[in-house]
Design an enzyme around this catalytic site. Sequence first.
Site, short mmCIF file in Angstrom:
data_model
loop_
_atom_site.label_atom_id
_atom_site.label_comp_id
_atom_site.label_asym_id
_atom_site.label_seq_id
_atom_site.Cartn_x
_atom_site.Cartn_y
_atom_site.Cartn_z
N ASP A 201 -13.62 37.71 43.24
CA ASP A 201 -13.60 37.31 44.66
C ASP A 201 -14.53 36.12 44.89
OD1 ASP A 201 -13.69 37.65 47.70
OD2 ASP A 201 -12.42 39.32 47.12
N HIS B 99 -17.05 38.62 51.43
CA HIS B 99 -15.88 39.43 51.12
C HIS B 99 -16.06 40.25 49.84
CE1 HIS B 99 -11.47 39.94 50.22
NE2 HIS B 99 -11.50 40.25 51.49
N SER C 60 -7.43 44.16 51.88
CA SER C 60 -8.63 43.90 51.08
C SER C 60 -9.52 45.12 50.98
CB SER C 60 -9.46 42.79 51.73
OG SER C 60 -9.05 41.54 51.30
#
Lengths: 626, 105
Positions: free
Chosen positions: A46, A87, A265
């Site tokens: 990520d 994230h 996600s």
Amino acid sequence: GLHFNDPKFPQQWHLNNRRSPGRDINVTGVWERNVTGRGVTVVVVDDGVEYTIRDIRPNYSPEGSYDLNSNDPDPMPHPDEENGNHHGTRCAGEIAAVPNNSFCAVGVAFGSRIAGIRVLDGPLTDSMEAVAFNKHYQINDIYSCSWGPDDDGKTVDGPHQLGKAALQHGVMAGRHGFGSIFVVASGNGGQHNDNCNYDGYANSIYTITIGAVDEEGRMPFYAEECASMLAVTFSGGDKMLRSIVTTDWDLQKGTGCTEGHTGTSAAAPLAAGMMALMLQVRPCLTWRDVQHIIVFTATRYEDHHANWDTNQAGFGHSHQHGFGLLNAWRLVNAAKIWTSVPYLASYVSPVLREAKVIPLAPGSLEVVWNVSHADLALSGLRTLEHVAVTVTISHPRRGSLDLRLSCPSGMLSLIGAPRSLDSDPGGFDDWTFSTVRCWGEGAQGQYRLSVRDVGDRESRVGILERWQLTLYGSAWRPQEVEERRRLLEDAMSGKYLHDGFSLPCPPGLDVPEEDGYSLTPNTLKTLMLLGCFAVFWTAYYLLEVCLSQRDVALDLTCGGAPCRRARNRHRALEEGMELEATPLYENKDTEETEGPPDLPNQGSRDQEGTLAPALDLQEVREGPVC
Amino acid sequence: LPGPGGTEARGPVGLSWAVHLDGAEGEEEEEEGTRQRADALARAAGLVNAGRIGELRGHYLFTRPAGPREDGLEEAARQRAEEVLAGHEAVRWHAEQRLLKRAKR
């Protein structure tokens, strides 16, 4: 029976839902049996992982980590203008946040190790994706990828040549030959009428495609449907529903904890965490074993909007929810007694050139291909896993196409859903759609591809140029599939989930990694400084030794060896030093009779029990040297 | 692209090609031989061999060396590289590397 002092744990409804019992991943019973992902490493591919945060640091694996955006081993996220590079840290927290540290939350597999590969914070190419998918693939067991091509309802993209090759290489050589586990999020394009069959990562047979459901078990507004989805797990829903509570970064606006992680996600890392629990109890599960266990254990539930269908093998599938909800208890109990599926068998049809017009709905173009017993005999393929169809279609408005595939049983998959925003005039150029809806069914028989144009009457004609069918499966007979189902249901009581029961595991392969560990410029500078210090220190020491020996060289009145020994000893005593070699020298006879020269230990003891280095012993035997 | 591992963060991406060479699926000695051939091929194409692409045997990343960036020069460099790579018998497959658009979900 478990109590955690992490302040946000009571709000982690996905782990233990007290408001709506049962609407969680059913993991607490697994934890109570000490299954926490121990010995398993999950890597979050990520925008980086803030591994210094208290929830991550104890479980962080620097060995599995890398930064492909800066080309160094440190995956620390870089603050950006939009406060957006949190994230990966959030995903990492979901998987392996450390419990009982009075900080934020708890991860699904809190005993596992967590690594990060930073790759989404800069220009990304096919070759970089390929590197990411195989990075440290003998250390990292599970790759969690909560990203993909744009979910704008008009993109058709996926791994390119190198990315595909890396996924394939990962399942063959990764994890010591048992195969890397690639978990991917299905997509957030629900509002744009997107569908995950237009995402090549979701279509890939090498990935586990995970969708999301909200706390009430419904498909959220953002989620996408597709025929290649394997299962779903929890995430946030609309504003009235709770999101996922997890660790966050503490850079910029971050506080180290968030209650607002959502989207597919948030679902994929929960699935990755559950895979880690499975691998703890059965480390030799192959990548296909993991897929099978998901299919066999995911739970179908009442949701009239989901349009569940049951295939001939008895598996229920919905384009919205895959084979159903992931359940940690069921996954781990199944993993504990799972023996490997037979090797992967496949069948590829010839390229079928059609050049046929695609009629407007309600009409449709139907093309068929018969797969005979003789066709399958060579590979041994009997029952299906993934079914893929590669098509080349010319059409002035791609989003108006509707493609459906029917397996020999009649099980229907919507492999190419119409997309209102996709006005691309390029059609499809060898795009591969896939479905898992025929899993466990017999492979032999007639496959029917149906294509129609749902656009308005002004749209020009589309042509199905060619198509090709690829079947993947194994030599399992339908009866063996059924037998395995029964075996698993028998294990769901938890009777095998204790340390006293374990099936034998074959050893993995020794697969070397190419680049090992690369050094950063900072590390190189530090090493250089240390090297310089060592050189100077050595020079100083040599100088001191040489200067001290000058006295000996100049002492012409005493040239014999015994004299030197006596003098050295005399000087040492003068300086107040008690040399360990001295008593050994004086008790040489004693030492020689104590044992052979190749004593197992490196030193020997004198009469007073003083440990003498072997080097000194050697010096005594050979006589004094200057 | 400074190396097969990645780019400088947010830096511009120059010309680069992924190249799959024949005869590199075997032992380490073969791989070493292929690497040397890759070096020579990259030089012939006016590029630099930045090394193997991850764990993919026989796959190399060729990049355009640093230098002045002018549109005409870049196009000429691209054409030369394409010609050499397309015409070389040991090149099984090659593709210019382009930026991919990927979104967090």
